[in-house]
Motif scaffolding. Structure first.
Motif, mmCIF file in Angstrom:
data_model
loop_
_atom_site.group_PDB
_atom_site.id
_atom_site.type_symbol
_atom_site.label_atom_id
_atom_site.label_comp_id
_atom_site.label_asym_id
_atom_site.label_seq_id
_atom_site.Cartn_x
_atom_site.Cartn_y
_atom_site.Cartn_z
ATOM 1 N N ASP A 184 0.850 -1.193 0.000
ATOM 2 C CA ASP A 184 0.000 0.000 0.000
ATOM 3 C C ASP A 184 0.883 1.241 0.000
ATOM 4 O O ASP A 184 2.080 1.158 0.278
ATOM 5 N N CYS A 185 0.273 2.384 -0.263
ATOM 6 C CA CYS A 185 1.064 3.625 -0.247
ATOM 7 C C CYS A 185 0.722 4.471 0.976
ATOM 8 O O CYS A 185 1.024 5.648 1.013
ATOM 9 N N ASN A 186 0.086 3.872 1.993
ATOM 10 C CA ASN A 186 -0.297 4.661 3.166
ATOM 11 C C ASN A 186 0.841 4.737 4.170
ATOM 12 O O ASN A 186 1.655 3.830 4.281
ATOM 13 N N ARG A 187 0.892 5.861 4.906
ATOM 14 C CA ARG A 187 1.802 5.965 6.057
ATOM 15 C C ARG A 187 1.003 5.430 7.238
ATOM 16 O O ARG A 187 0.187 6.139 7.813
ATOM 17 N N SER A 242 -4.941 6.293 -2.116
ATOM 18 C CA SER A 242 -5.091 6.940 -0.816
ATOM 19 C C SER A 242 -5.991 8.187 -0.893
ATOM 20 O O SER A 242 -6.027 8.880 -1.913
ATOM 21 N N ASP A 258 -5.389 10.604 0.996
ATOM 22 C CA ASP A 258 -4.465 11.679 1.355
ATOM 23 C C ASP A 258 -3.695 12.172 0.122
ATOM 24 O O ASP A 258 -3.106 11.386 -0.617
ATOM 25 N N GLU A 302 0.075 11.327 0.046
ATOM 26 C CA GLU A 302 0.320 9.905 -0.230
ATOM 27 C C GLU A 302 0.084 9.575 -1.704
ATOM 28 O O GLU A 302 0.823 8.786 -2.300
ATOM 29 N N ARG A 303 -0.922 10.207 -2.295
ATOM 30 C CA ARG A 303 -1.169 9.982 -3.732
ATOM 31 C C ARG A 303 0.003 10.504 -4.562
ATOM 32 O O ARG A 303 0.504 9.813 -5.454
ATOM 33 N N ARG A 339 3.043 8.196 -4.159
ATOM 34 C CA ARG A 339 2.996 6.959 -4.950
ATOM 35 C C ARG A 339 3.309 7.242 -6.415
ATOM 36 O O ARG A 339 4.006 6.486 -7.066
#
Lengths: 176, 126
Positions: free
Chosen positions: A135-138, B88, B90, B93-94, B97
């Protein structure tokens, strides 16, 4: 031959693992067990569990409920039989986040050792896990601790198992 | 350059250190709050964190790396694969990526060898 099967969520791993287990049991003439790990906490879980039960109906699985202390199920079954273990993900969830109690963040190493022993004591287990690492979440610390713990269990099983497969929408890549 | 990627916690660094007999003193770990790469180290780990720092500053990571491409020739670069999962909510975050994607596409072309690590197992894809 012990199997480790992983891949993205909801993309056909459980069904693939069921077929692998069923085939092993038919070819070797061995009893077939399903280790159910999920503790339902709401109606959504009940629906999912009922769907899995109906998908398994008629396959010949004997279901053993073992959401915690995974080695406990080995006292109830023929350890040389075919065991479908679905899933490593739920086992860690149950152990790390007990319902109504404080999270236990240091359990992964103990469970990794239990899974290693599980592999030694059984010959035909099919483990199912979930690949939740891209995933790309923190993420918050709790979630990251869980992901790190699951990765430890996955890496332990990859070493201990004879065959490793990654499933993507019904397609399978053999890593080992 | 050798490029290694794979999901978080997959044992990417452990795999390549063991394979090449390298030690921790030869690893530079990128940080999410600093636009910095120490090219004197053999391994550059957590490149996604360097890209995150760039995202926060509105700087294109690929451009900075391209300026020092010659210094990466004999290096091992490791990056988390953050390309899967839902988009995301956010904004940062987008953007992160997307920037990791652009950076990895460029590095993948430049690398002599590309390895994906799955649960500790290497899969050579270039």
């Amino acid at each position: 031959m012990n199997y480790f099967i992983s891949g993205g969520c909801k993309n056909g791993k459980s069904f693939h693992a069921q077929r692998v287990a069923k085939k092993m049991s038919e070819e070797k003439g061995l009893p077939l067990y399903y280790i159910a790990t999920m503790i339902p906490i709401d109606n959504e879980d009940n629906i999912r569990i009922n769907r899995h039960i109906s998908e398994r109906a008629g396959w010949g699985f004997k279901t053993i409920e073992q959401p915690l202390d995974i080695l406990g199920c080995l006292d109830q079954i023929d350890n040389k039989g075919v065991i479908l273990f679905d899933s490593v993900t739920a086992l860690l969830m149950n152990e790390m986040f007990p319902v109504g109690r404080e999270p236990k963040l240091d359990v992964a190493e103990r469970i990794a050792n239990e899974l290693k022993e599980f592999c030694i004591r059984t010959d035909n287990t099919v483990f199912v896990s979930d690949y939740i690492y891209s995933d790309c979440n923190r993420f918050d610390d709790l979630t990251d601790k869980y992901r790190e713990g699951l990765a430890l269990l996955d890496k332990t099983l990859v070493k201990a198992c004879d065959r490793v497969e990654e499933v993507a929408y019904g397609f399978t890549k053999v890593h080992k | 350059m050798i490029l290694i990627f794979g999901g978080a916690f997959q044992g990417k660094l452990e795999y390549i250190m063991e394979k090449h007999g390298l030690e921790e003193s030869q690893v530079f770990t990128c940080k999410s709050d600093k636009i910095e790469i120490d090219y004197s180290k053999k391994i550059i780990d957590n490149l996604e964190e360097f890209v995150y720092a760039c995202t926060n500053e509105g700087i294109e990571a690929k451009e900075i790396i391209l300026e020092s491409m010659d210094k990466l020739k004999d290096k091992i670069v490791i990056c988390d694969d953050i390309s899967q999962g839902v988009v995301s909510l956010d904004k940062t975050e987008r953007a992160w990526r997307e920037m990791v994607g652009r950076t990895m596409l460029m590095l993948g072309k430049e690398a002599e060898e590309v390895i994906r690590v799955f649960c500790g197992l290497p899969d050579k894809i270039k």
